[in-house]
Design a protein around this motif. Structure first.
Motif, PDB file in Angstrom:
ATOM      1  N   THR A  25      -0.048   6.913  -1.821  1.00 31.25           N
ATOM      2  CA  THR A  25      -0.584   7.309  -3.009  1.00 31.25           C
ATOM      3  C   THR A  25      -1.007   8.702  -2.789  1.00 31.25           C
ATOM      4  N   THR A  26      -1.493   9.477  -1.609  1.00 32.31           N
ATOM      5  CA  THR A  26      -1.433  10.843  -1.740  1.00 32.31           C
ATOM      6  C   THR A  26      -0.285  11.616  -1.894  1.00 32.31           C
ATOM      7  N   LEU A  27       0.682  11.190  -1.091  1.00 30.04           N
ATOM      8  CA  LEU A  27       2.261  11.482  -1.386  1.00 30.04           C
ATOM      9  C   LEU A  27       2.625  11.484  -2.708  1.00 30.04           C
ATOM     10  N   SER A  28       2.267  10.400  -3.421  1.00 26.15           N
ATOM     11  CA  SER A  28       2.574  10.528  -5.106  1.00 26.15           C
ATOM     12  C   SER A  28       1.638  11.459  -5.978  1.00 26.15           C
ATOM     13  N   LEU A  29       0.489  11.738  -5.432  1.00 27.15           N
ATOM     14  CA  LEU A  29      -0.309  12.782  -6.179  1.00 27.15           C
ATOM     15  C   LEU A  29       0.168  14.099  -5.903  1.00 27.15           C
ATOM     16  N   LEU A  30       0.666  14.373  -4.672  1.00 25.91           N
ATOM     17  CA  LEU A  30       1.008  15.734  -4.246  1.00 25.91           C
ATOM     18  C   LEU A  30       2.323  16.342  -5.022  1.00 25.91           C
ATOM     19  N   GLU A 264      12.516   2.570  -7.633  1.00 24.28           N
ATOM     20  CA  GLU A 264      11.962   3.748  -8.370  1.00 24.28           C
ATOM     21  C   GLU A 264      11.371   4.746  -7.522  1.00 24.28           C
ATOM     22  N   TYR A 265      11.043   4.216  -6.489  1.00 27.01           N
ATOM     23  CA  TYR A 265       9.949   5.131  -5.512  1.00 27.01           C
ATOM     24  C   TYR A 265      10.845   5.506  -4.297  1.00 27.01           C
ATOM     25  N   ASP A 266      11.994   5.090  -4.177  1.00 26.53           N
ATOM     26  CA  ASP A 266      12.591   5.445  -2.817  1.00 26.53           C
ATOM     27  C   ASP A 266      12.462   6.730  -2.149  1.00 26.53           C
ATOM     28  N   GLU A 267      12.571   7.776  -3.024  1.00 29.77           N
ATOM     29  CA  GLU A 267      12.454   9.065  -2.352  1.00 29.77           C
ATOM     30  C   GLU A 267      10.991   8.948  -1.846  1.00 29.77           C
ATOM     31  N   LEU A 268      10.023   8.698  -2.475  1.00 33.47           N
ATOM     32  CA  LEU A 268       8.348   8.704  -1.998  1.00 33.47           C
ATOM     33  C   LEU A 268       8.485   7.965  -0.638  1.00 33.47           C
ATOM     34  N   LEU A 269       8.764   6.595  -0.901  1.00 32.09           N
ATOM     35  CA  LEU A 269       8.711   5.688   0.255  1.00 32.09           C
ATOM     36  C   LEU A 269       9.552   6.279   1.459  1.00 32.09           C
ATOM     37  N   ASN A 270      10.780   6.810   1.209  1.00 32.79           N
ATOM     38  CA  ASN A 270      11.387   7.211   2.529  1.00 32.79           C
ATOM     39  C   ASN A 270      10.599   8.370   3.127  1.00 32.79           C
ATOM     40  N   GLU A 271       9.938   9.236   2.296  1.00 32.27           N
ATOM     41  CA  GLU A 271       9.001   9.976   2.832  1.00 32.27           C
ATOM     42  C   GLU A 271       7.903   9.600   3.696  1.00 32.27           C
ATOM     43  N   TYR A 272       7.505   8.338   3.022  1.00 36.86           N
ATOM     44  CA  TYR A 272       6.476   7.691   3.883  1.00 36.86           C
ATOM     45  C   TYR A 272       6.855   7.207   5.222  1.00 36.86           C
ATOM     46  N   LEU A 273       7.991   6.593   5.201  1.00 36.71           N
ATOM     47  CA  LEU A 273       8.691   6.038   6.556  1.00 36.71           C
ATOM     48  C   LEU A 273       8.836   7.022   7.425  1.00 36.71           C
ATOM     49  N   LYS A 274       9.293   8.322   6.985  1.00 37.46           N
ATOM     50  CA  LYS A 274       9.337   9.199   8.015  1.00 37.46           C
ATOM     51  C   LYS A 274       7.976   9.739   8.674  1.00 37.46           C
ATOM     52  N   LEU A 275       6.806   9.550   8.040  1.00 36.85           N
ATOM     53  CA  LEU A 275       5.515  10.015   8.659  1.00 36.85           C
ATOM     54  C   LEU A 275       4.957   8.844   8.997  1.00 36.85           C
ATOM     55  N   LYS A 276       5.365   7.618   8.940  1.00 43.90           N
ATOM     56  CA  LYS A 276       4.721   6.444   9.327  1.00 43.90           C
ATOM     57  C   LYS A 276       4.476   6.748  10.852  1.00 43.90           C
ATOM     58  N   PRO A 277       5.512   6.926  11.761  1.00 42.93           N
ATOM     59  CA  PRO A 277       5.495   7.223  13.116  1.00 42.93           C
ATOM     60  C   PRO A 277       4.185   8.008  13.577  1.00 42.93           C
TER      61      PRO A 277
END
Length: 285
Positions: A25-30, A264-277
């Motif tokens: 959610t924070t990434l989407s707000l940013l 729809e949110y692939d770019e956002l969720l890919n960013e999340y997956l990179k940060l998940k570790p």
């Protein structure tokens, strides 16, 4: 937009299990040019059957880094309300299908650090379009603004309107007025004395006398539409090919694709997956 209105206060609540959702959610707000001030309420608690762990300082540090990277004026504050919660724990409702953390947003009026205007978001929400107009709307004599619950509006009714049952996952709160009307204090009392099916949401709808209903696009709970501003990945019902309950959360990226067929949110969720570790370093040892 005037400079003074660029500040946006966001409220999250949850335990360690909320960290992935709050990050997304924070990434989407940013994506939008707001001065963001995030407040995360958490606590240490347990029930007869479960042990909960609070939202971690480590997760907050990662979120703070992302916020500051975007704008040095952005901030995030983790607030532990364990003592406050224990003083008026909603004991009859602590063993429902919802965690106790679903109810701690209703202690917001007791926390001096929180500003008068604040947008509460569940951790399974994605901001799809700019929410400036929604956030800056007039709140005079309004306790909160929310969107009708997609299914609950058909079954629950509290006021003179045909549909008035609001989903509590996206709430624009006027804490100053809530303190005056004692809405949250009355809600906490009801939750501590009576067991309810949707305890926090039911009590909030039952006792609120000054709420405003916003269009569905500000809390879309069913499926994505062209005008959706905020999408909420709630548990829903499906009737085809047979009746079943469907729950898919944004952090379950594979199921977002395979079950919801949503990209729809692939770019956002890919960013999340990179940060998940970085969010869960203990899982990578």
């Amino acid at each position: 937009m005037k400079e003074k209105n660029k500040r946006m206060n966001i409220l999250f609540c949850g335990d360690a299990n909320a960290e992935d959702g709050v990050l997304i959610t924070t990434l989407s707000l940013l994506k939008y040019k707001h001065e963001l001030h995030l407040y995360i309420l958490t606590m240490t608690t347990s029930s007869q059957t479960k042990q909960y762990h609070p939202f971690s300082e480590h997760a907050v540090a990662l979120i703070e880094h992302l916020l500051k990277e975007k704008n040095p004026h952005n901030s995030v504050q983790l607030i532990d309300i364990t003592d406050l919660y224990q003083k008026q724990a909603p004991s009859p409702n602590q063993e429902t299908r919802f965690t106790p953390y679903a109810m701690i947003r209703l202690f917001a009026d007791e926390i001096p650090a929180l500003p008068d205007r604040i947008l509460y978001l569940d951790n399974d929400v994605i901001i799809r379009k700019d929410i400036t107009d929604f956030y800056n709307q007039n709140l005079e004599k309004i306790e909160f603004v929310g969107v009708l619950d997609f299914f609950g509006r058909w079954f629950f009714h509290n006021q003179w309107r045909i549909f008035d049952y609001i989903n509590s996952g996206v709430l624009l709160l006027n804490l100053k007025y809530i303190k005056q009307t004692r809405l949250f204090a009355r809600v906490r009392h009801l939750m501590s004395t009576k067991k309810m099916f949707f305890p926090d949401q039911t009590a909030l709808n039952k006792l609120a006398k000054h709420k405003k209903i916003a269009p569905q696009r500000y809390n879309e709970q069913r499926k994505l539409h062209k005008n959706t501003v905020i999408q909420h990945f709630t548990t829903t019902f499906r009737f085809i090919p047979y009746f079943h309950i469907l729950t898919v959360k944004p952090w379950d990226v594979d199921r977002v694709h395979s079950v919801l067929h949503l990209h729809e949110y692939d770019e956002l969720l890919n960013e999340y997956l990179k940060l998940k570790p970085q969010l869960h370093p203990e899982k990578n040892k």
